[in-house]
Scaffold this motif. Sequence first.
Motif, PDB file in Angstrom:
ATOM      1  N   LEU A   5      -6.505  42.729  11.499  1.00  0.00           N
ATOM      2  CA  LEU A   5      -6.376  43.643  12.631  1.00  0.00           C
ATOM      3  C   LEU A   5      -5.183  44.559  12.408  1.00  0.00           C
ATOM      4  O   LEU A   5      -4.331  44.299  11.554  1.00  0.00           O
ATOM      5  N   LEU A   6      -5.095  45.634  13.210  1.00  0.00           N
ATOM      6  CA  LEU A   6      -4.013  46.595  13.067  1.00  0.00           C
ATOM      7  C   LEU A   6      -3.304  46.783  14.399  1.00  0.00           C
ATOM      8  O   LEU A   6      -3.930  46.880  15.443  1.00  0.00           O
ATOM      9  N   ASN A   7      -1.972  46.827  14.329  1.00  0.00           N
ATOM     10  CA  ASN A   7      -1.156  47.081  15.513  1.00  0.00           C
ATOM     11  C   ASN A   7       0.022  47.949  15.088  1.00  0.00           C
ATOM     12  O   ASN A   7       0.849  47.532  14.275  1.00  0.00           O
ATOM     13  N   THR A   8       0.102  49.171  15.599  1.00  0.00           N
ATOM     14  CA  THR A   8       1.106  50.127  15.137  1.00  0.00           C
ATOM     15  C   THR A   8       2.474  49.870  15.764  1.00  0.00           C
ATOM     16  O   THR A   8       2.606  49.745  16.978  1.00  0.00           O
ATOM     17  N   ILE A   9       3.477  49.774  14.909  1.00  0.00           N
ATOM     18  CA  ILE A   9       4.869  49.619  15.341  1.00  0.00           C
ATOM     19  C   ILE A   9       5.716  50.647  14.599  1.00  0.00           C
ATOM     20  O   ILE A   9       5.707  50.699  13.363  1.00  0.00           O
ATOM     21  N   ASP A  10       6.454  51.482  15.346  1.00  0.00           N
ATOM     22  CA  ASP A  10       7.283  52.533  14.744  1.00  0.00           C
ATOM     23  C   ASP A  10       6.493  53.391  13.770  1.00  0.00           C
ATOM     24  O   ASP A  10       6.937  53.682  12.643  1.00  0.00           O
ATOM     25  N   LEU A  30       1.559  50.556   3.236  1.00  0.00           N
ATOM     26  CA  LEU A  30       1.591  51.531   4.327  1.00  0.00           C
ATOM     27  C   LEU A  30       3.003  52.029   4.598  1.00  0.00           C
ATOM     28  O   LEU A  30       3.215  53.212   4.885  1.00  0.00           O
ATOM     29  N   THR A  31       3.954  51.133   4.489  1.00  0.00           N
ATOM     30  CA  THR A  31       5.354  51.533   4.679  1.00  0.00           C
ATOM     31  C   THR A  31       5.771  52.533   3.602  1.00  0.00           C
ATOM     32  O   THR A  31       6.393  53.561   3.887  1.00  0.00           O
ATOM     33  N   SER A  32       5.411  52.231   2.353  1.00  0.00           N
ATOM     34  CA  SER A  32       5.727  53.133   1.255  1.00  0.00           C
ATOM     35  C   SER A  32       4.971  54.449   1.396  1.00  0.00           C
ATOM     36  O   SER A  32       5.525  55.528   1.159  1.00  0.00           O
ATOM     37  N   GLU A  35       6.891  56.390   4.173  1.00  0.00           N
ATOM     38  CA  GLU A  35       8.293  56.746   3.978  1.00  0.00           C
ATOM     39  C   GLU A  35       8.593  57.298   2.589  1.00  0.00           C
ATOM     40  O   GLU A  35       9.449  58.178   2.442  1.00  0.00           O
ATOM     41  N   GLN A  36       7.923  56.785   1.556  1.00  0.00           N
ATOM     42  CA  GLN A  36       8.196  57.238   0.193  1.00  0.00           C
ATOM     43  C   GLN A  36       6.898  57.363  -0.608  1.00  0.00           C
ATOM     44  O   GLN A  36       6.694  56.654  -1.606  1.00  0.00           O
ATOM     45  N   PRO A  49       1.389  59.912  11.534  1.00  0.00           N
ATOM     46  CA  PRO A  49       1.047  58.549  11.967  1.00  0.00           C
ATOM     47  C   PRO A  49      -0.453  58.338  12.145  1.00  0.00           C
ATOM     48  O   PRO A  49      -0.979  57.281  11.813  1.00  0.00           O
ATOM     49  N   GLN A  50      -1.157  59.357  12.651  1.00  0.00           N
ATOM     50  CA  GLN A  50      -2.599  59.226  12.847  1.00  0.00           C
ATOM     51  C   GLN A  50      -3.323  59.102  11.507  1.00  0.00           C
ATOM     52  O   GLN A  50      -4.217  58.267  11.346  1.00  0.00           O
ATOM     53  N   SER A  51      -2.937  59.932  10.526  1.00  0.00           N
ATOM     54  CA  SER A  51      -3.559  59.863   9.204  1.00  0.00           C
ATOM     55  C   SER A  51      -3.220  58.550   8.516  1.00  0.00           C
ATOM     56  O   SER A  51      -4.058  57.977   7.801  1.00  0.00           O
ATOM     57  N   LEU A  52      -2.007  58.058   8.733  1.00  0.00           N
ATOM     58  CA  LEU A  52      -1.618  56.782   8.147  1.00  0.00           C
ATOM     59  C   LEU A  52      -2.468  55.656   8.725  1.00  0.00           C
ATOM     60  O   LEU A  52      -2.877  54.736   8.000  1.00  0.00           O
ATOM     61  N   TYR A  53      -2.754  55.718  10.004  1.00  0.00           N
ATOM     62  CA  TYR A  53      -3.595  54.696  10.628  1.00  0.00           C
ATOM     63  C   TYR A  53      -4.994  54.723  10.022  1.00  0.00           C
ATOM     64  O   TYR A  53      -5.602  53.675   9.794  1.00  0.00           O
ATOM     65  N   GLN A  54      -5.525  55.933   9.757  1.00  0.00           N
ATOM     66  CA  GLN A  54      -6.832  56.038   9.137  1.00  0.00           C
ATOM     67  C   GLN A  54      -6.833  55.439   7.733  1.00  0.00           C
ATOM     68  O   GLN A  54      -7.796  54.787   7.314  1.00  0.00           O
ATOM     69  N   SER A  55      -5.730  55.624   7.008  1.00  0.00           N
ATOM     70  CA  SER A  55      -5.594  55.000   5.690  1.00  0.00           C
ATOM     71  C   SER A  55      -5.615  53.488   5.816  1.00  0.00           C
ATOM     72  O   SER A  55      -6.285  52.788   5.040  1.00  0.00           O
TER      73      SER A  55
END
Length: 450
Positions: A5-10, A30-32, A35-36, A49-55
């Motif tokens: 499951l996914l839960n977005t934090i920061d 996902l963090t990398s 951020e990098q 953030p929205q595109s990252l969630y799709q990834s």
Amino acid sequence: MKTLLLNTIDNVPVPYYKGKGVNIDLLNYLTSRYEQPSLIDSRLKNLTPQSLYQSAHKIAFLINSLEQSVDENNNPYPLDYREVEFGVIRDLINNLYEEWEWEGNTLRQYATEWRMFFKYLTKNNVAHNMIFPERTASYAALDKDEDYYSHTRKFDQHGNNNLKETAVPDSFCVQKEDYRENVISMNDWFNVYAELYELDPVYAVMAATMLKTFLRVGGIMQWQLAPQSGRPWKRYKEMVRDGDEFQMFKYIKKGQSKAECIVDLSTMQTVHEEYLDKLYDERFELYKKKYLKKKYKTAQQRNKNQKWTWLNKNGTPVSIRELQAAFKKVSKKLGIKVTPHTLRHTGATQILYRYGELKGIAITEANAPDIHNWLRIQLGHSRLSTTILYIKTVHRLQSEKIMVNLIPDTLPSSLESLSKAPKASLQKAMESHKEFFRGVEKRENYLNMD
């Protein structure tokens, strides 16, 4: 069975298993990526953030699909993404395209995300067995929404320097003109039904149900015997008692989204008379006495109190793979290509043609919005473009003057050539399909009821 499951934090999605911790590999990726990103690939830049969630969703989909795998007997057989080889992903891509109607360009977006994830694992010394095929240069101009790196570079007019996602065959990305090649005649259908019946009546009944509900193979596997939590359901005799001609079947589509379709009384009658009333009790006893004793320790979700709808002649729950294999065997014997998904396209084309006749309207793109509102409920799709493909299919069949071969008025007059299946069962199947075909007007009234 674990489900990621996914839960977005920061702004970073946190992939977790309920009560079982976090998937560290995906979280680190996902963090990398947020951020990098250049540490993964020098051409990558930051995502929203929205595109990252799709990834995150695309990769979680892969991990969950592997975790929810089953063996040839439909026993849970979870696969670890770090242990599988590319052949497993290739099979998944083929299944998503052939049985779930995913578009080729969508599959390429998913495959490219999966490729990037495994590339990250390699760079960070996480052991895995995945080796994707090399990407190749593509000189065709691409839509930016379909190219993973589009936000990181400028395009020239020829689309030079693009890299094509080779994990998905080019043929999957060819735009379909219509579904003509996926529609069979009524004569072919009853030959298919007869051959499936000879293999095992349960396959024939499942096929007849898919033809009249347009369910995909994953949907038919969720067919109910009785009401379940949040999923009301009446048995055939209860529908007869209450005077119901239709009911809604609720199921879960690929990707865990909810859907529903209309089930008419004639479909329920076929399932009841040709399978449940004649065969089910005996098969369920085999399931309890033989199958569970043999498989109980490894069949994590099987127990003597659980009633599976579709059981084969050995008392084993029918698996998707088993049903697909039966269709392949029948296709080879008859010399035609027919899959479970063929029945969805055939049924939808039939009912759309009948809808036009009943309403006295031309099945044209000019009427596409109205047709779409009616057809999408049964098919469980949301895109107008999909409805237009069915409209074009009807046009082509009419222009080829073979539409008449698709409607029940031209059912085989003789049953002699239709295999060794019981003629009484074939006759019932024919009558049931005629009844289904006549019910378009009643079906529309049912949809319009509030």
